[in-house]
Design an enzyme around this catalytic site. Structure first.
Site, mmCIF file in Angstrom:
data_model
loop_
_atom_site.group_PDB
_atom_site.id
_atom_site.type_symbol
_atom_site.label_atom_id
_atom_site.label_comp_id
_atom_site.label_asym_id
_atom_site.label_seq_id
_atom_site.Cartn_x
_atom_site.Cartn_y
_atom_site.Cartn_z
ATOM 1 C CB THR A 27 3.583 -12.813 12.368
ATOM 2 O OG1 THR A 27 2.360 -13.497 12.701
ATOM 3 C CG2 THR A 27 3.229 -11.490 11.706
ATOM 4 C CE LYS A 62 32.254 24.415 -4.269
ATOM 5 N NZ LYS A 62 32.866 23.954 -5.521
ATOM 6 N NE ARG A 109 -2.615 -1.833 3.159
ATOM 7 C CZ ARG A 109 -3.035 -1.840 4.427
ATOM 8 N NH1 ARG A 109 -3.907 -0.950 4.840
ATOM 9 N NH2 ARG A 109 -2.556 -2.726 5.281
ATOM 10 C CB ALA A 135 34.006 49.095 -6.802
ATOM 11 C CB SER A 182 30.590 46.771 -4.864
ATOM 12 O OG SER A 182 30.341 47.076 -3.519
ATOM 13 N NE ARG A 234 26.476 24.391 -3.713
ATOM 14 C CZ ARG A 234 27.148 24.533 -4.851
ATOM 15 N NH1 ARG A 234 27.252 25.717 -5.414
ATOM 16 N NH2 ARG A 234 27.718 23.490 -5.430
#
Ligand code: UD1
Ligand code: CA
Length: 581
Positions: free
Chosen positions: A154, A426, A86, A498, A480, A408
């Site tokens: 059983t 990661k 089932r 940057a 950045s 990660r």
């Protein structure tokens, strides 16, 4: 586990290479009694059971539940050969997960809490997969595997188990591999009652408002258990009985072995019923007792995925409750999902929508969530993780993660470091006090202490064939929107302007500027977009600037600004990194 039994049985067994096709597993070759073929499995030390993983969540109390009253348990036999049709699954039923662990793990962990001399599992359908799981498990004591090739009931399954145990004396317990919520303490109470009353058989029973499908416990006029009658074989009067057989028993080993040899399959199912051992024992004049399970949910089995989810919810409620009683604030138990082996320190707060999955441990004084998933993560004290997905990450004390971070495997955040919004990390270390606050991908990278990685920085770690490492030293500053093309090292105290694409190492204290020079064309919009709103706005600004400079205020920068000799627009090259965070 005690160490006094046959050495070979202490090791994890694999399926016998050669087993009886029609019946019980048998010992093969010249192996000693009590062992079956061990295949490639290496002998190893039995694991001790300190720590919570084995006994929890089946053990309400810490440590072993075994008491003198329980006595020495010769074996616990876990029946798990059935098909589980089932479930409608390619996965064997007992490998379906509940709180991050297969059903059979829960059954075995509950049994292991009793410290039996032998832990035996009977496998049939899906036996290779189940055996592989058991062999690979590091948080269960050694399990002896018996094979039931064809499922003849059983009783037959128990006979298969006894065929691999060698001679047993004392108490043998039988449980099911698809009944995951049974507590060790309930098994201990069953064994203790069995022993205290000197019973031949003691049945764990449950009172059901709807007993349909279960074996009914039939008592004699004196109230003693007389027999168990299966639903299929029961008459109307018996079907009205609400006391049912849970399928969990304590047996005297000798009585069990004798009665199994006398089972018949002349019944409605054509099977050898383990339940018939009860009737055989009473007709032999032996004492059979019954113990009622404290909470019938403990003996509920999983037959389909509806029941799987119901029992998962029930188990989760237990796990959450246990965490709460241990000092963890769980704001919303209904949306907090804890796996069975998770540990959480006191005064940690779990916000709604949080899942702490297998292998995760969280320190004290942390705040986790809302809407956070931690899989196999280690989180130090007073850390915070907000709306993030993390797997195989180590988050140090006082570190902060999120909102919306993706950590990660191999992500390591040292103490007090920060990984912020929309950052993927990661196989990388962020040193103590360092920050990767916004919109970055950092892979195969080691970042030193107190370094700032500006918004939008990307480590280009992959050339399509291989992955390469990036190293950023201590007190460094990456502006950045920079790309660090690996393999590369930005040394201690170095700065990256940057918008740079950095392809060669930056020495200690050096500044790398690696971007196109700005070229400004004076009045371009006025000429090429004449009459446009942009041109109109520009004209207005220029006029205002002219007026202001006539008044002595600084002029708007509309003069023909060429590229200054430092290669930038005149702004300091290094000041365009991260926002203050
Ligand atoms: C069994 C009991 C019933 C009890 C109920 C409780 C018998 C004859 N009946 O019925 O009195 O109320 O459990 O849940 O025992 N299994 C094997 N090999 C087999 C048959 C079964 O390993 O040949 C295993 C199954 O995988 C399962 C367990 O034994 O884990 C129970 O089998 P199942 O067929 O579900 O028994 P029930 O008919 O529910
Ligand atoms: Ca069943």
């Amino acid at each position: 586990m005690s160490l006094d039994t046959e050495g070979a049985t202490r090791f994890k067994a694999s399926i016998p290479a050669d087993y009886d096709r029609t019946g019980a597993a048998r010992r093969v070759g010249s192996l000693t009694p009590g062992s079956i073929s061990h295949g490639p499995t290496e002998p190893r030390e039995p694991r001790s059971q300190e720590g919570s993983a084995v006994s929890l969540p089946h053990d309400e109390t810490a440590g072993s539940t075994k008491t003198d009253a329980t006595g020495d348990i010769a074996a616990v036999i876990v029946l798990a050969a059935g098909q589980g049709t089932r479930m409608k699954s390619r996965l064997p039923k007992v490998l379906h997960l509940l709180a991050g662990k297969p059903l059979v793990w829960h059954a075995l962990a509950a049994a292991a809490g009793l410290d039996p001399r032998l832990l035996v599992v009977v496998l049939g359908h899906g036996r290779d997969d189940v055996a592989a799981f058991l062999t690979a498990s590091t948080d269960l004591p050694p399990v002896l595997i018996a094979i039931q090739e064809e499922q003849h009931g059983t009783g037959h399954a128990c006979a298969c188990a006894l065929a691999v145990t060698g001679q047993l004396t004392g108490t043998v317990l039988v449980t099911y591999g698809d009944v995951p919520l049974l507590n060790t303490s309930t098994l201990a109470a069953l064994a203790a009652d069995h022993r205290a009353n000197g019973n031949a058989v003691t049945v764990l029973t449950a009172s059901m408002t709807d007993p349909a499908g279960y074996g009914r416990v039939v008592r004699d006029p004196a109230g003693q258990v007389a027999e168990i009658v299966e639903q299929k074989d029961a008459n109307a009067e018996q079907r009205a009985i609400r006391e049912v057989n849970s399928g969990v028993y304590a047996f005297d080993a000798g009585v069990l072995i004798d009665a199994l040899g006398r089972l018949s399959s002349a019944n409605a199912a054509g099977e050898q019923y383990l339940t018939d051992v009860v009737g055989i024992a009473t007709s032999d004049g032996r004492r059979v007792g019954a113990v009622e399970v404290p909470d019938p949910v403990e003996t509920e089995g999983v037959n389909d995925r509806v029941q799987l989810a119901e029992l998962a919810k029930e188990l989760n409620a237990r796990l959450v409750r246990r965490a709460q009683l241990a000092g963890v604030t769980v704001h919303d138990p209904a949306t907090t999902w804890l796996h069975a082996d998770v540990t959480i320190g006191p005064d940690t707060e779990i916000l709604p929508g949080t899942q702490l999955q297998a292998g995760t441990s969280v320190g004290s004084g942390c705040s986790i969530g809302p809407d956070t998933t931690l899989i196999a993560c280690t989180v130090g004290d007073e850390a915070s993780v907000v709306r993030s997905h993390c797997q195989g990450a180590t988050i140090g004390a006082k570190a902060t993660v999120g909102p919306f971070s993706y950590l990660r495997p191999g992500a390591v955040l040292d103490e007090g470091s920060k990984v912020g919004a929309f950052v993927e990390l990661k196989n990388s270390t962020v040193g103590a006090g360092s920050k990767v606050p916004h919109l970055s991908y950092v892979g195969d990278t080691t970042i030193g202490r107190r370094t700032n990685i500006g918004a939008g920085t990307i480590t280009a770690n992959y050339d399509g064939d291989h992955k390469f490492p990036t190293v950023v030293g201590d007190h460094a500053f990456v502006g950045s929107n920079s790309t660090l093309v690996a393999p590369i090292t930005v040394h201690d105290g170095a700065y990256v302007a940057a918008g740079s694409t950095v392809t060669t190492d930056v020495g200690p204290g050096d500044l790398a500027v690696a971007r196109g020079r700005q070229h400004t064309v004076d009045g371009w919009t006025l000429r090429r977009r004449s009459g446009s709103p942009s041109a109109t706005a520009a004209q207005a600004a220029r006029s205002a600037g002219d007026q202001a400079s006539a008044d002595g205020a600084p002029a708007a920068p509309h003069t023909n600004e060429t590229v200054p000799p430092n290669g930038s627009t005149g702004k300091p090259a290094t000041a365009q990194g991260d926002q203050p965070a």
